[in-house]
Scaffold this active site. Structure first.
Site, mmCIF file in Angstrom:
data_model
loop_
_atom_site.group_PDB
_atom_site.id
_atom_site.type_symbol
_atom_site.label_atom_id
_atom_site.label_comp_id
_atom_site.label_asym_id
_atom_site.label_seq_id
_atom_site.Cartn_x
_atom_site.Cartn_y
_atom_site.Cartn_z
ATOM 1 N N GLU A 1 -5.279 -8.639 -1.465
ATOM 2 C CA GLU A 1 -6.189 -8.446 -0.024
ATOM 3 C C GLU A 1 -7.688 -7.627 -0.944
ATOM 4 O O GLU A 1 -7.763 -6.870 -1.085
ATOM 5 C CB GLU A 1 -5.707 -7.239 0.471
ATOM 6 C CG GLU A 1 -4.208 -7.490 1.577
ATOM 7 C CD GLU A 1 -3.845 -6.480 2.077
ATOM 8 O OE1 GLU A 1 -4.766 -5.623 2.969
ATOM 9 O OE2 GLU A 1 -2.612 -5.753 2.470
ATOM 10 N N GLU B 1 0.602 -1.253 -0.093
ATOM 11 C CA GLU B 1 0.320 0.027 0.253
ATOM 12 C C GLU B 1 0.977 1.201 0.008
ATOM 13 O O GLU B 1 0.308 2.184 0.884
ATOM 14 C CB GLU B 1 -1.275 0.104 0.744
ATOM 15 C CG GLU B 1 -2.071 -1.236 1.233
ATOM 16 C CD GLU B 1 -3.338 -1.234 2.035
ATOM 17 O OE1 GLU B 1 -3.229 -0.575 3.645
ATOM 18 O OE2 GLU B 1 -4.230 -1.675 1.638
HETATM 19 C C1 BGP Z 1 -4.900 -2.900 5.368
HETATM 20 C C2 BGP Z 1 -2.937 -3.713 5.013
HETATM 21 C C3 BGP Z 1 -3.339 -5.035 5.825
HETATM 22 C C4 BGP Z 1 -4.815 -5.228 6.735
HETATM 23 C C5 BGP Z 1 -5.619 -5.417 6.492
HETATM 24 C C6 BGP Z 1 -7.139 -4.833 6.440
HETATM 25 O O1 BGP Z 1 -4.263 -1.892 5.238
HETATM 26 O O2 BGP Z 1 -2.110 -3.370 4.380
HETATM 27 O O3 BGP Z 1 -2.353 -5.080 6.623
HETATM 28 O O4 BGP Z 1 -4.485 -5.157 8.029
HETATM 29 O O5 BGP Z 1 -5.305 -3.192 5.453
HETATM 30 O O6 BGP Z 1 -7.203 -3.807 7.645
HETATM 31 P P1 BGP Z 1 -7.912 -3.961 8.920
HETATM 32 O O7 BGP Z 1 -6.532 -4.493 10.122
HETATM 33 O O8 BGP Z 1 -7.839 -2.366 9.596
HETATM 34 O O9 BGP Z 1 -8.781 -4.215 9.448
#
Ligand code: BGP
Length: 481
Positions: A380, A175
């Protein structure tokens, strides 16, 4: 069959949220090791000095370090073809600045990759997933320091050489586009803030803003150098970028809203996408820097480096969408991963306020493919939910199945539309620590882990209903949803 035969079905994790063992076998502290837990309404605080009386979620996370065999075997049981994970830089170079890598750290990932091989799983490795070594953060104010580029390149070269026969798919920075936002300063760029400040800081001075864009530029240069070196080390490598997929719709058909939505998409996605895919800043960057009074410390030769280090594929995260409006009366906020916009009256939200929008995934895939025409990968996607054990002792996460099913359906449509899609790794395939809130309660996994927000639990793993569902999805290459 819409999906390629070799479609990379799997799941995704990140070392700081998953691995634990934060100070074992020579690992140094990384930036997330200094960040406390929070909730959806209480921001995570960070400490310059790690306080032994405070609970830091990354320190043990869900202990993949000691459960990697079991976890990878469970992934194998689901039929995973791909496991997205990150190497924790500070496990290889504890402060980031050592001359020689930490052998024990290198050894750990060899064991992980071997286990993947046994299960016929291709690793997809992120070199930097919000995991700058603390030493570099402190000495150089994170990525603001130009020297950090060389340290990263050394680390990347070590990984590429060490694992050249075990890993084919790589991502440079997770990201990266979060660094284009003020709230990316600590997590994404490893910059220093005031002690105990919540990590989301918005009131930037001009200097801080300049530093942030310089830091982002340094990451671009580091990424491009790494891509070039990676291809020299093994021409078979496929090296991608990784963007936090951000889709915001115009709230109305007022042309001003349309323009606002276009600008927001451009800045949130294409700004970084263009640098990494096309090898240069987009045409609107100059105006953005001018309008926002931003001076970026670029050096002679950087343009050439960026042009020579373009990626092989574009990967991204996609969870939710939001709206933008130029009308100050429209101001009800939606939740989101680091990025958030306005509420959309047509969408339902998760328990954490993230607006669920499967159609948005098709839109996003088409839009980005239309611009770049290189393979895309969803690395993701998933639903963070508070999973409760049912009376029969099991986890019946039908809401998660529903979420994933709908997103895979629209992904299929996008492939039918003509988008070249390489794979899909569901986020947090094994329950892990949330990045935005630091909670364990916000679970994504097919596999449950016994661990709570305060650090209680014995880390044992259990299969949820979605585990069996996803196994069938993979078996049928996405036909049976
Ligand atoms: C993205 C990140 C991840 C992950 C995901 C879910 O922004 O790359 O590391 O954590 O989001 O977010 P969260 O864990 O805050 O629910």
């Amino acid at each position: 069959m819409p999906f390629r035969k070799d479609f990379l079905w799997g799941g995704a994790t990140a070392a700081n949220q998953y691995e634990g063992a934060w100070d074992l076998d020579g690992k140094g502290a990384s930036v997330p090791d200094h960040i406390r837990g929070g909730t959806v309404s209480t921001p995570r605080l960070w400490d310059k000095e790690i306080d032994p009386n405070v609970y830091y979620p990354s320190h043990q996370a869900v202990d993949f370090y000691h459960h990697y065999e079991e976890d990878i075997d469970l992934m194998g049981e689901m039929g995973f073809r791909c496991f997205r994970m990150s190497i924790n830089w500070s496990r290889i170079y504890p402060t980031g600045m050592e001359e020689k890598p930490n052998e024990k750290g290198l050894e750990f990932y060899h064991k992980v990759f071997l286990r993947c091989k046994k299960n016929n799983i291709e690793p997809l490795v992120t070199l930097s997933h919000y995991e700058l070594p603390w030493g570099l953060s402190e000495k150089y104010n994170g990525w603001t320091g130009r020297d950090v580029i060389d340290y990263f390149v050394r680390y990347a070269r070590t990984c590429f050489e060490e694992y050249k026969d075990e890993v084919k798919y790589w991502l440079t920075f997770n990201e990266i586009n979060i660094g284009a936002q003020p709230l990316g300063r600590i997590m994404s760029l490893g910059m220093q803030g005031k002690d105990h400040d919540p990590m989301f800081m918005f009131n930037e001075t001009k200097q801080e803003r300049d530093d942030r864009f310089t830091a982002l530029h340094n990451q671009f240069v580091a990424s491009a150098k790494a891509v070039k070196i990676g291809h020299e080390i093994n021409p078979e490598f496929k090296i991608g970028n990784m963007i936090a997929g951000s889709l915001s719709y115009p709230y109305t058909c007022n042309p001003k809203d349309i323009l606002e939505a276009d600008n927001s998409f451009n800045m949130a996605n294409y700004f970084c996408g263009d640098v990494q895919v096309r090898g240069h800043y987009p045409y609107y960057a100059k105006r953005y820097f001018k309008d926002n009074d931003i001076d970026v410390a670029m050096q002679e030769g950087d343009e050439k480096i960026l042009a020579e280090g373009t990626v092989d594929f574009y990967s991204f995260s996609y969870y939710a969408s939001s709206c933008v409006s130029t009308d100050p009366e429209v101001n009800e906020k939606a939740g989101g991963n680091m990025l958030s916009g306005l509420k959309n009256p047509y969408l339902q939200a998760s328990d954490w306020g993230w607006q669920i929008d499967p159609d948005g995934l098709r839109t996003y895939l088409n839009r980005v493919y239309g611009r770049y025409e290189i393979p895309l990968m969803v690395v993701e996607n998933g639903l963070g939910a508070n999973d409760e054990r049912s009376a029969d002792g099991k986890f019946h996460d039908d809401y998660r199945i529903e979420y994933l099913k709908k997103h895979i359906e629209t992904m299929k449509e996008a492939v039918e539309d003509g988008v070249d899609l390489m794979g899909y790794t569901m986020w947090g395939c094994v329950d892990l620590v949330s990045a935005s809130t630091g909670e364990m309660k916000k679970r994504y996994g097919f596999i449950y882990v016994d661990r709570d927000n305060d650090g209680n639990g014995d880390f044992h793993r259990e299969r949820k209903d979605s585990f069996y569902w996803y196994k069938k999805v993979i078996e049928s290459n996405g036909e049976e949803l």
